[in-house]
Design a protein around this motif. Sequence first.
Motif, PDB file in Angstrom:
ATOM      1  N   PHE A  82       0.846  -1.195   0.000  1.00 32.84           N
ATOM      2  CA  PHE A  82       0.000   0.000   0.000  1.00 32.84           C
ATOM      3  C   PHE A  82       0.876   1.237   0.000  1.00 32.84           C
ATOM      4  CE2 PHE A  82      -2.341   3.288   2.446  1.00 32.84           C
ATOM      5  CZ  PHE A  82      -3.388   3.478   1.542  1.00 32.84           C
ATOM      6  N   LEU A  83       0.571   2.168  -0.909  1.00 32.61           N
ATOM      7  CA  LEU A  83       1.339   3.414  -1.004  1.00 32.61           C
ATOM      8  C   LEU A  83       0.402   4.606  -0.842  1.00 32.61           C
ATOM      9  CD1 LEU A  83       2.468   1.442  -3.732  1.00 32.61           C
ATOM     10  CD2 LEU A  83       4.385   2.790  -2.912  1.00 32.61           C
ATOM     11  N   HIS A  84       0.868   5.595  -0.070  1.00 33.00           N
ATOM     12  CA  HIS A  84       0.015   6.742   0.234  1.00 33.00           C
ATOM     13  C   HIS A  84       0.853   8.016   0.207  1.00 33.00           C
ATOM     14  CE1 HIS A  84      -2.774   9.401   2.313  1.00 33.00           C
ATOM     15  NE2 HIS A  84      -3.706   8.481   2.165  1.00 33.00           N
ATOM     16  N   PRO A  85       0.401   9.066  -0.514  1.00 34.60           N
ATOM     17  CA  PRO A  85       1.139  10.331  -0.525  1.00 34.60           C
ATOM     18  C   PRO A  85       1.071  11.015   0.828  1.00 34.60           C
ATOM     19  CG  PRO A  85      -0.964  10.571  -1.641  1.00 34.60           C
ATOM     20  CD  PRO A  85      -0.818   9.110  -1.338  1.00 34.60           C
ATOM     21  N   ILE A  86       2.157  11.684   1.207  1.00 33.52           N
ATOM     22  CA  ILE A  86       2.200  12.411   2.471  1.00 33.52           C
ATOM     23  C   ILE A  86       2.841  13.774   2.244  1.00 33.52           C
ATOM     24  CG2 ILE A  86       2.236  10.369   3.952  1.00 33.52           C
ATOM     25  CD1 ILE A  86       5.237  10.646   4.155  1.00 33.52           C
TER      26      ILE A  86
END
Length: 251
Positions: A65-69
Motif C-alpha cells: 500500500f502506497l500513500h502520498p504524504i
Amino acid sequence: MKKFLPFFLLIFPFYNSLLAQDTINEQKESIYTEARYHYYLKTILLFNEYLDTETGSFNTTQLRFLHPIANKAWNLRVDLPLVSTNTSSINKTGIGDIGVGISYIPYLKHKKDGIAFRARIISNSAVDPALGSGKWVFAPAIFYGKYIKKDHILWIVSLENQMSFAGSDNRSDINLTAFENYFMFILGKNWIAADVAFKYNNTNKGYPNNAFVEFGRRITKNDMAYIHPSVAFGGHKTYNYGIEVGMLILF
C-alpha cells in the motif's frame, strides 16, 4: 503512455508521480513550472511470487500500500507479506517480515528525467524463523530515470544497500549491495520490460544476481496486470528461477 508508470513503483519510487502529473496536466499545464511538486496517487499492489530453490520452494503473497504524504513529493509504503515454505524438512505458512518505507523526489522533469531517494526498514516480524531473515534491515536507495527514443523506452538505474542492524544472533548478518538496470518498452496499452540486477553479498562474499523479463497490460484506466519470470545467476545465488504475477490498482 506514462499512465503505465505507477505500476513500477514496486521497484522505482517516482513512476507514480509521473502518472499523476499526466492526470493533473489535463487540468493545469502550469503544474510543471515547479519541479518539486510531484503528485503521487494512492496505490494498492497485490502480487504473488514463486521461487524455486536448491532445497525446495519459497512463495510470497504480498499486499503493498502506497500513500502520498506531506506536500506529495513524499510517499509512504507498507509491505505485508504472507510467506509459505516447502522443503523436505519445513512446510510452513505465515506472516513474513513486514516492511515500511518512504520515498522522496527532489527532481523530476516532465517527459525527460528524474531523481528519487528511498529508505526502507524491514522488520524482524515473521511468525516463524523459516519465514523471515531474523534481522532488522535498513535499506537506503537512489534512482535515476530517463526517457529514451521519444518516450517509447524508459531506462532506470538504481543503487541500494541492505544492512542489518539488530535481530537474532543465530542468523547471519545482512550486508547486500544491488546495482540494477531496467528498461521498459511501451507498446500502446501493453509493455515489455527487462531488468538485470548485479548484487554483492558482503557477508558470504557471493554474487546473487538475477534478471527478469516482464509482460504487462493496462486493463482499465486505473488497473494494470503483469507477469514476469526471473532467473538467478552468480555465486551463492538465493534461488534458481521464479515467476511473479500481480495487479496494481490506483485510487
